[in-house]
Design a protein around this motif. Sequence first.
Motif, PDB file in Angstrom:
ATOM      1  N   TYR A   1      68.987  55.110  -9.375  1.00 16.26           N
ATOM      2  CA  TYR A   1      68.915  55.706  -8.034  1.00 16.26           C
ATOM      3  C   TYR A   1      68.218  57.065  -8.032  1.00 16.26           C
ATOM      4  CZ  TYR A   1      70.416  57.401  -3.458  1.00 16.26           C
ATOM      5  OH  TYR A   1      70.434  57.900  -2.180  1.00 16.26           O
ATOM      6  N   ASP A   2      68.742  58.015  -8.789  1.00 20.95           N
ATOM      7  CA  ASP A   2      68.168  59.360  -8.779  1.00 20.95           C
ATOM      8  C   ASP A   2      66.762  59.368  -9.353  1.00 20.95           C
ATOM      9  OD1 ASP A   2      70.428  60.429  -7.623  1.00 20.95           O
ATOM     10  OD2 ASP A   2      71.322  61.023  -9.541  1.00 20.95           O
ATOM     11  N   ASP A   3      66.535  58.600 -10.404  1.00 24.00           N
ATOM     12  CA  ASP A   3      65.213  58.557 -11.030  1.00 24.00           C
ATOM     13  C   ASP A   3      64.176  57.978 -10.071  1.00 24.00           C
ATOM     14  OD1 ASP A   3      66.275  59.608 -13.353  1.00 24.00           O
ATOM     15  OD2 ASP A   3      66.531  57.651 -14.313  1.00 24.00           O
ATOM     16  N   ALA A   4      64.551  56.924  -9.354  1.00 23.14           N
ATOM     17  CA  ALA A   4      63.607  56.296  -8.423  1.00 23.14           C
ATOM     18  C   ALA A   4      63.211  57.270  -7.320  1.00 23.14           C
ATOM     19  CB  ALA A   4      64.222  55.033  -7.831  1.00 23.14           C
TER      20      ALA A   4
ATOM     21  N   LEU B   1      57.064  49.642  -4.447  1.00 24.95           N
ATOM     22  CA  LEU B   1      57.519  48.453  -5.155  1.00 24.95           C
ATOM     23  C   LEU B   1      58.156  48.837  -6.483  1.00 24.95           C
ATOM     24  CD1 LEU B   1      54.171  46.430  -4.860  1.00 24.95           C
ATOM     25  CD2 LEU B   1      56.142  46.228  -3.337  1.00 24.95           C
ATOM     26  N   LEU B   2      59.132  48.063  -6.917  1.00 24.06           N
ATOM     27  CA  LEU B   2      59.594  48.155  -8.296  1.00 24.06           C
ATOM     28  C   LEU B   2      58.599  47.362  -9.129  1.00 24.06           C
ATOM     29  CD1 LEU B   2      61.665  49.042 -10.399  1.00 24.06           C
ATOM     30  CD2 LEU B   2      62.949  46.935  -9.915  1.00 24.06           C
ATOM     31  N   HIS B   3      57.952  48.022 -10.084  1.00 20.35           N
ATOM     32  CA  HIS B   3      56.796  47.447 -10.776  1.00 20.35           C
ATOM     33  C   HIS B   3      57.134  46.183 -11.562  1.00 20.35           C
ATOM     34  CE1 HIS B   3      52.680  49.001 -12.346  1.00 20.35           C
ATOM     35  NE2 HIS B   3      52.677  47.692 -12.268  1.00 20.35           N
ATOM     36  N   TRP B   4      58.244  46.192 -12.236  1.00 17.44           N
ATOM     37  CA  TRP B   4      58.743  45.030 -12.990  1.00 17.44           C
ATOM     38  C   TRP B   4      60.267  45.044 -12.907  1.00 17.44           C
ATOM     39  CZ3 TRP B   4      55.865  41.297 -15.569  1.00 17.44           C
ATOM     40  CH2 TRP B   4      54.505  41.568 -15.737  1.00 17.44           C
ATOM     41  N   PRO B   5      60.917  43.901 -13.072  1.00 19.13           N
ATOM     42  CA  PRO B   5      62.386  43.899 -13.120  1.00 19.13           C
ATOM     43  C   PRO B   5      62.890  44.782 -14.262  1.00 19.13           C
ATOM     44  CG  PRO B   5      61.535  41.658 -12.907  1.00 19.13           C
ATOM     45  CD  PRO B   5      60.355  42.539 -13.193  1.00 19.13           C
ATOM     46  N   SER B   6      63.980  45.465 -14.025  1.00 19.38           N
ATOM     47  CA  SER B   6      64.615  46.267 -15.075  1.00 19.38           C
ATOM     48  C   SER B   6      65.628  45.413 -15.819  1.00 19.38           C
ATOM     49  CB  SER B   6      65.320  47.483 -14.461  1.00 19.38           C
ATOM     50  OG  SER B   6      66.103  48.149 -15.432  1.00 19.38           O
ATOM     51  N   ASP B   7      65.669  45.570 -17.134  1.00 16.08           N
ATOM     52  CA  ASP B   7      66.656  44.817 -17.922  1.00 16.08           C
ATOM     53  C   ASP B   7      67.939  45.608 -18.144  1.00 16.08           C
ATOM     54  OD1 ASP B   7      65.813  46.736 -19.708  1.00 16.08           O
ATOM     55  OD2 ASP B   7      64.962  45.336 -21.165  1.00 16.08           O
ATOM     56  N   SER B   8      68.028  46.800 -17.528  1.00 17.13           N
ATOM     57  CA  SER B   8      69.217  47.624 -17.746  1.00 17.13           C
ATOM     58  C   SER B   8      69.833  48.189 -16.477  1.00 17.13           C
ATOM     59  CB  SER B   8      68.884  48.793 -18.694  1.00 17.13           C
ATOM     60  OG  SER B   8      67.863  49.607 -18.149  1.00 17.13           O
ATOM     61  N   VAL B   9      69.080  48.180 -15.361  1.00 20.16           N
ATOM     62  CA  VAL B   9      69.574  48.766 -14.108  1.00 20.16           C
ATOM     63  C   VAL B   9      69.796  47.653 -13.092  1.00 20.16           C
ATOM     64  CG1 VAL B   9      69.117  50.392 -12.242  1.00 20.16           C
ATOM     65  CG2 VAL B   9      68.286  50.883 -14.565  1.00 20.16           C
ATOM     66  N   PRO B  10      70.970  47.545 -12.528  1.00 21.34           N
ATOM     67  CA  PRO B  10      71.207  46.527 -11.491  1.00 21.34           C
ATOM     68  C   PRO B  10      70.241  46.703 -10.327  1.00 21.34           C
ATOM     69  CG  PRO B  10      73.281  47.506 -12.211  1.00 21.34           C
ATOM     70  CD  PRO B  10      72.186  48.334 -12.805  1.00 21.34           C
ATOM     71  N   ILE B  11      69.693  45.628  -9.833  1.00 21.80           N
ATOM     72  CA  ILE B  11      68.685  45.705  -8.778  1.00 21.80           C
ATOM     73  C   ILE B  11      69.241  46.365  -7.523  1.00 21.80           C
ATOM     74  CG2 ILE B  11      69.189  43.392  -7.899  1.00 21.80           C
ATOM     75  CD1 ILE B  11      65.754  45.205  -8.039  1.00 21.80           C
ATOM     76  N   CYS B  12      70.540  46.203  -7.274  1.00 22.92           N
ATOM     77  CA  CYS B  12      71.113  46.818  -6.074  1.00 22.92           C
ATOM     78  C   CYS B  12      71.026  48.339  -6.110  1.00 22.92           C
ATOM     79  CB  CYS B  12      72.559  46.374  -5.883  1.00 22.92           C
ATOM     80  SG  CYS B  12      72.738  44.679  -5.270  1.00 22.92           S
TER      81      CYS B  12
ATOM     82  N   THR C   1      68.544  50.074  -7.426  1.00 21.31           N
ATOM     83  CA  THR C   1      67.164  50.418  -7.067  1.00 21.31           C
ATOM     84  C   THR C   1      66.923  50.203  -5.579  1.00 21.31           C
ATOM     85  OG1 THR C   1      66.506  49.671  -9.284  1.00 21.31           O
ATOM     86  CG2 THR C   1      64.746  50.066  -7.670  1.00 21.31           C
ATOM     87  N   VAL C   2      67.436  49.114  -5.043  1.00 24.39           N
ATOM     88  CA  VAL C   2      67.270  48.847  -3.615  1.00 24.39           C
ATOM     89  C   VAL C   2      67.910  49.963  -2.790  1.00 24.39           C
ATOM     90  CG1 VAL C   2      67.907  47.288  -1.732  1.00 24.39           C
ATOM     91  CG2 VAL C   2      67.053  46.355  -3.893  1.00 24.39           C
ATOM     92  N   LYS C   3      69.058  50.429  -3.207  1.00 23.44           N
ATOM     93  CA  LYS C   3      69.716  51.534  -2.510  1.00 23.44           C
ATOM     94  C   LYS C   3      68.811  52.768  -2.494  1.00 23.44           C
ATOM     95  CE  LYS C   3      73.959  54.322  -2.566  1.00 23.44           C
ATOM     96  NZ  LYS C   3      75.238  54.593  -3.288  1.00 23.44           N
ATOM     97  N   ALA C   4      68.135  53.030  -3.627  1.00 18.51           N
ATOM     98  CA  ALA C   4      67.220  54.171  -3.698  1.00 18.51           C
ATOM     99  C   ALA C   4      66.019  53.958  -2.780  1.00 18.51           C
ATOM    100  CB  ALA C   4      66.756  54.379  -5.131  1.00 18.51           C
ATOM    101  N   PHE C   5      65.496  52.736  -2.756  1.00 21.68           N
ATOM    102  CA  PHE C   5      64.345  52.448  -1.897  1.00 21.68           C
ATOM    103  C   PHE C   5      64.706  52.592  -0.422  1.00 21.68           C
ATOM    104  CE2 PHE C   5      61.788  49.585  -5.052  1.00 21.68           C
ATOM    105  CZ  PHE C   5      61.485  50.702  -5.793  1.00 21.68           C
ATOM    106  N   GLU C   6      65.903  52.156  -0.055  1.00 25.91           N
ATOM    107  CA  GLU C   6      66.335  52.330   1.334  1.00 25.91           C
ATOM    108  C   GLU C   6      66.460  53.812   1.672  1.00 25.91           C
ATOM    109  OE1 GLU C   6      68.780  48.867   3.136  1.00 25.91           O
ATOM    110  OE2 GLU C   6      69.823  49.482   1.306  1.00 25.91           O
ATOM    111  N   ALA C   7      66.962  54.599   0.724  1.00 28.94           N
ATOM    112  CA  ALA C   7      67.057  56.043   0.947  1.00 28.94           C
ATOM    113  C   ALA C   7      65.668  56.656   1.073  1.00 28.94           C
ATOM    114  CB  ALA C   7      67.818  56.706  -0.201  1.00 28.94           C
ATOM    115  N   ALA C   8      64.708  56.133   0.298  1.00 28.72           N
ATOM    116  CA  ALA C   8      63.333  56.634   0.375  1.00 28.72           C
ATOM    117  C   ALA C   8      62.735  56.371   1.753  1.00 28.72           C
ATOM    118  CB  ALA C   8      62.483  55.986  -0.713  1.00 28.72           C
ATOM    119  N   VAL C   9      63.030  55.205   2.308  1.00 31.05           N
ATOM    120  CA  VAL C   9      62.565  54.895   3.660  1.00 31.05           C
ATOM    121  C   VAL C   9      63.213  55.846   4.660  1.00 31.05           C
ATOM    122  CG1 VAL C   9      62.533  53.150   5.481  1.00 31.05           C
ATOM    123  CG2 VAL C   9      62.072  52.475   3.106  1.00 31.05           C
TER     124      VAL C   9
END
Length: 279
Positions: free
Chosen positions: A99-102, A121-132, A134-142
């Motif tokens: 979240y904070d990094d994004a 866009l998230l460039h590639w799927p992360s193998d360590s961070v739950p997608i939710c 990242t989505v929360k961070a993207f919604e905050a970015a919007v």
Amino acid sequence: MDRLVAMADVKCVKSVGCVSAVGMGTWGMGGGFWTSDHSNDEGWVEALRLGVELGMTLIDTAEMYGGGHSEELVGRAVKGFKRDELFIVTKVWPNHARYDDALRSLEASARRLGTYADLVLLHWPSDSVPICETVKAFEAAVDRGLARFWGLSNFDVRGIEEARSCAKRHDMAAVENRYSLRYRSDENSVIPYAEREGLLYLAYTPIEKGALAGDRLLSELGKKYGKTAIQVALNWYIGMGTVVPIPKAGNKEHVRENAGAMGWRLSAEDWEAISRHFK
């Protein structure tokens, strides 16, 4: 500079509105994998500006390209154009998926671009961070005005649906995957899904790094239409629903060639012949 070429095509998609039917990719412009290259900055900026003038107003970049230098070049190139005539796409590398990094990444991208991103866009799927997360961070970015829309790159339908299930305020708007006449696996899944759901589909590596220029059928059809094989290939993508190809536009010659794919149409018979040829 405000008036774009009248013959430029657009694709109108439910999720984002209208964008140019052919975009410009920037991988390799300004450097490579997190490494900057300033050797041709003026040439790259001039190529991008010409592309916008010729109607290719969708520009795709990423924080990873040249370690952010590609974004700086895009920022220089778009100065003086009306912002609402542009559609700028950038991408967050998966090591910044938390979240904070994004959000920090998107703030840095906005500084380098000198403006907000229309699509992140998230460039590639992360193998360590739950997608939710990242989505929360993207919604905050919007919400914060760092981006207008969010999406995913290099995801399959299952991953897309998982990400969309996380969204609380802003649904996913786009997906960017590898797709070309020689790499068509997404026709079985992601492209039909995007068309059904009204999502923008960005196709990277659409001309296979120039390899399609040597195809016999594309060359023969090019003679019929007074176009190059590359222009025929790009026009084939224009005939597909929500698909927007984003070929690299590294110099003015290639920019003009790519732009020449717009403003005309393959016949239905020729479109089908190309589709069969590459099956």
